[in-house]
Design an enzyme around this catalytic site. Structure first.
Site, mmCIF file in Angstrom:
data_model
loop_
_atom_site.group_PDB
_atom_site.id
_atom_site.type_symbol
_atom_site.label_atom_id
_atom_site.label_comp_id
_atom_site.label_asym_id
_atom_site.label_seq_id
_atom_site.Cartn_x
_atom_site.Cartn_y
_atom_site.Cartn_z
ATOM 1 N N SER A 1 -20.280 65.352 -40.480
ATOM 2 C CA SER A 1 -19.428 66.090 -41.417
ATOM 3 C C SER A 1 -18.419 65.105 -42.007
ATOM 4 O O SER A 1 -18.223 64.011 -41.452
ATOM 5 C CB SER A 1 -18.674 67.179 -40.633
ATOM 6 O OG SER A 1 -17.589 67.694 -41.373
ATOM 7 N N TYR B 1 -13.820 70.140 -33.332
ATOM 8 C CA TYR B 1 -14.845 69.839 -34.341
ATOM 9 C C TYR B 1 -14.721 68.384 -34.803
ATOM 10 O O TYR B 1 -15.709 67.651 -34.890
ATOM 11 C CB TYR B 1 -14.666 70.805 -35.513
ATOM 12 C CG TYR B 1 -15.779 70.814 -36.543
ATOM 13 C CD1 TYR B 1 -16.928 71.591 -36.352
ATOM 14 C CD2 TYR B 1 -15.681 70.064 -37.711
ATOM 15 C CE1 TYR B 1 -17.933 71.619 -37.305
ATOM 16 C CE2 TYR B 1 -16.690 70.086 -38.666
ATOM 17 C CZ TYR B 1 -17.811 70.873 -38.457
ATOM 18 O OH TYR B 1 -18.808 70.898 -39.410
HETATM 19 P P1 NAD Z 1 -24.648 77.960 -39.863
HETATM 20 O O1 NAD Z 1 -23.720 78.763 -39.033
HETATM 21 O O2 NAD Z 1 -25.257 78.556 -41.088
HETATM 22 O O3 NAD Z 1 -25.854 77.417 -38.960
HETATM 23 C C1 NAD Z 1 -25.664 76.948 -37.666
HETATM 24 C C2 NAD Z 1 -26.996 76.984 -36.935
HETATM 25 O O4 NAD Z 1 -26.783 76.519 -35.591
HETATM 26 C C3 NAD Z 1 -27.589 78.394 -36.834
HETATM 27 O O5 NAD Z 1 -28.996 78.329 -36.943
HETATM 28 C C4 NAD Z 1 -27.186 78.818 -35.415
HETATM 29 O O6 NAD Z 1 -28.036 79.801 -34.859
HETATM 30 C C5 NAD Z 1 -27.333 77.484 -34.700
HETATM 31 N N1 NAD Z 1 -26.646 77.445 -33.415
HETATM 32 C C6 NAD Z 1 -25.340 77.749 -33.145
HETATM 33 N N2 NAD Z 1 -25.114 77.636 -31.831
HETATM 34 C C7 NAD Z 1 -26.291 77.250 -31.258
HETATM 35 C C8 NAD Z 1 -26.689 76.966 -29.918
HETATM 36 N N3 NAD Z 1 -25.849 77.071 -28.884
HETATM 37 N N4 NAD Z 1 -27.970 76.616 -29.713
HETATM 38 C C9 NAD Z 1 -28.857 76.539 -30.736
HETATM 39 N N5 NAD Z 1 -28.534 76.780 -32.022
HETATM 40 C C10 NAD Z 1 -27.261 77.141 -32.260
HETATM 41 O O7 NAD Z 1 -23.832 76.639 -40.200
HETATM 42 P P2 NAD Z 1 -24.088 75.425 -41.217
HETATM 43 O O8 NAD Z 1 -22.918 75.352 -42.091
HETATM 44 O O9 NAD Z 1 -25.460 75.462 -41.780
HETATM 45 O O10 NAD Z 1 -23.943 74.205 -40.198
HETATM 46 C C11 NAD Z 1 -25.003 73.350 -39.831
HETATM 47 C C12 NAD Z 1 -24.427 72.010 -39.431
HETATM 48 O O11 NAD Z 1 -23.792 71.413 -40.562
HETATM 49 C C13 NAD Z 1 -23.363 72.086 -38.343
HETATM 50 O O12 NAD Z 1 -23.521 71.010 -37.440
HETATM 51 C C14 NAD Z 1 -22.070 71.946 -39.108
HETATM 52 O O13 NAD Z 1 -21.043 71.418 -38.331
HETATM 53 C C15 NAD Z 1 -22.512 70.987 -40.189
HETATM 54 N N6 NAD Z 1 -21.632 70.972 -41.365
HETATM 55 C C16 NAD Z 1 -21.457 72.098 -42.104
HETATM 56 C C17 NAD Z 1 -20.625 72.045 -43.212
HETATM 57 C C18 NAD Z 1 -20.385 73.243 -44.089
HETATM 58 O O14 NAD Z 1 -19.506 73.152 -44.972
HETATM 59 N N7 NAD Z 1 -21.102 74.345 -43.924
HETATM 60 C C19 NAD Z 1 -19.990 70.857 -43.552
HETATM 61 C C20 NAD Z 1 -20.200 69.732 -42.761
HETATM 62 C C21 NAD Z 1 -21.040 69.803 -41.674
#
Ligand code: NAD
Length: 256
Positions: free
Chosen positions: A138, A151
């Site tokens: 991130s 985080y």
């Molecule tokens: P999201 O909530 O849409 O998806 C998260 C996924 O992780 C889901 O499929 C959920 O079921 C799964 N998950 C959560 N806990 C789990 C566990 N204990 N075991 C297995 N699976 C689990 O979120 P997103 O925004 O798509 O995030 C995906 C990644 O991208 C994350 O690592 C997040 O930190 C990173 N990220 C997101 C953003 C953003 O702005 N959305 C920015 C930077 C980084």
């Protein structure tokens, strides 16, 4: 482009992970998806691309389940050539109010799970002399924000883990890199938009605008499709000498 390859994407029932899995499937890879919530919807959608797709429900807080997931990928789909460590959660609170249980969960899911998946998957990749690991860090792997201590610690840790793993793999045909998105409008971020709307007494559109205005100069969300395209590039031959990098896709966030 990915015919004959097998990809495992953690946390791919939603958001960024689902976008990456969709794009890998469309490029001819076999895909193992993972995550909680609705599984049948994503499975049906991905299978419409014609890809062979299976699901493993490993909880990323559980090392034994993670090892079983990688083993199942190798036995059921023949290999684990591409590993995307994407599962992640967020919790927003001042450090002194941060629940210990949330700290432990964020470190386990956002950081330690990548250690456990790589530990299980790297031997097979090295033996086949081809592999790609993409760790979804991130902007918070590069800079901090208040009230996101766990985080930020986990995502900085993931960038360090990426560099160390990349060095260990440097002559093996396996690359390890991180991608560092800024705001992407997924369920994880929608919670923060909702919190902003409630705190400021504004509607959803205005809360989105304020969130972007604060950090992301492009004033546009990065999309899962843009991140998926970057992952495809990192899987290509053109990227085989890119190692241990943390690649920001953040609308200028970390340029400030
Ligand atoms: P999201 O909530 O849409 O998806 C998260 C996924 O992780 C889901 O499929 C959920 O079921 C799964 N998950 C959560 N806990 C789990 C566990 N204990 N075991 C297995 N699976 C689990 O979120 P997103 O925004 O798509 O995030 C995906 C990644 O991208 C994350 O690592 C997040 O930190 C990173 N990220 C997101 C953003 C953003 O702005 N959305 C920015 C930077 C980084």
């Amino acid at each position: 482009m990915l015919k004959g390859k097998t990809a495992l994407v953690t946390g791919s029932t939603s958001g960024i992970g689902l976008g990456i899995a969709r794009s890998f499937g469309a490029q001819g890879a076999q895909v193992m998806i993972n995550g909680f919530g609705d599984v049948e919807g994503p499975l049906a959608e991905l299978r419409r691309t014609g890809a062979r797709v299976i699901y493993h429900g490993a909880d990323m807080t559980q090392p034994q389940q993670i090892a079983d997931m990688v083993r199942t990928c190798e036995t059921e789909l023949g290999s684990c050539d591409i590993l995307v460590n994407n599962a992640g959660i967020q919790h927003v609170a001042l450090l002194e109010d941060f629940p210990v249980e949330r700290w432990d969960a964020i470190i386990a899911i956002n950081l330690s799970s990548a250690f456990h998946t790589m530990r299980a998957a790297l031997p097979g990749m090295k033996a086949r002399r081809w592999g790609r690991v993409i760790n979804v860090s991130s902007v918070h792997g590069q800079v901090a924000s208040a009230q996101k201590s766990a985080y930020v610690a986990a995502k900085h840790g993931l960038v360090g883990l990426t560099k160390s793993a990349a060095l260990e793999c440097a002559t093996s045909g396996v690359t390890v890199n991180a991608i560092c998105p800024g705001w992407v409008l997924t369920p994880l971020v929608q919670k923060q938009v909702d919190a902003r709307a409630a705190a400021d007494g504004v509607d959803n559109a205005e809360a989105e605008r304020r969130l972007l205005l604060e950090k992301q100069p492009s004033l546009q969300f990065t999309t899962p499709e843009q991140l998926a395209d970057l992952c495809l590039f990192l899987c290509s031959d053109a990227a085989k000498n890119i190692m241990g990098q943390a690649w920001a896709v953040d609308g200028g966030w970390t340029a400030q």
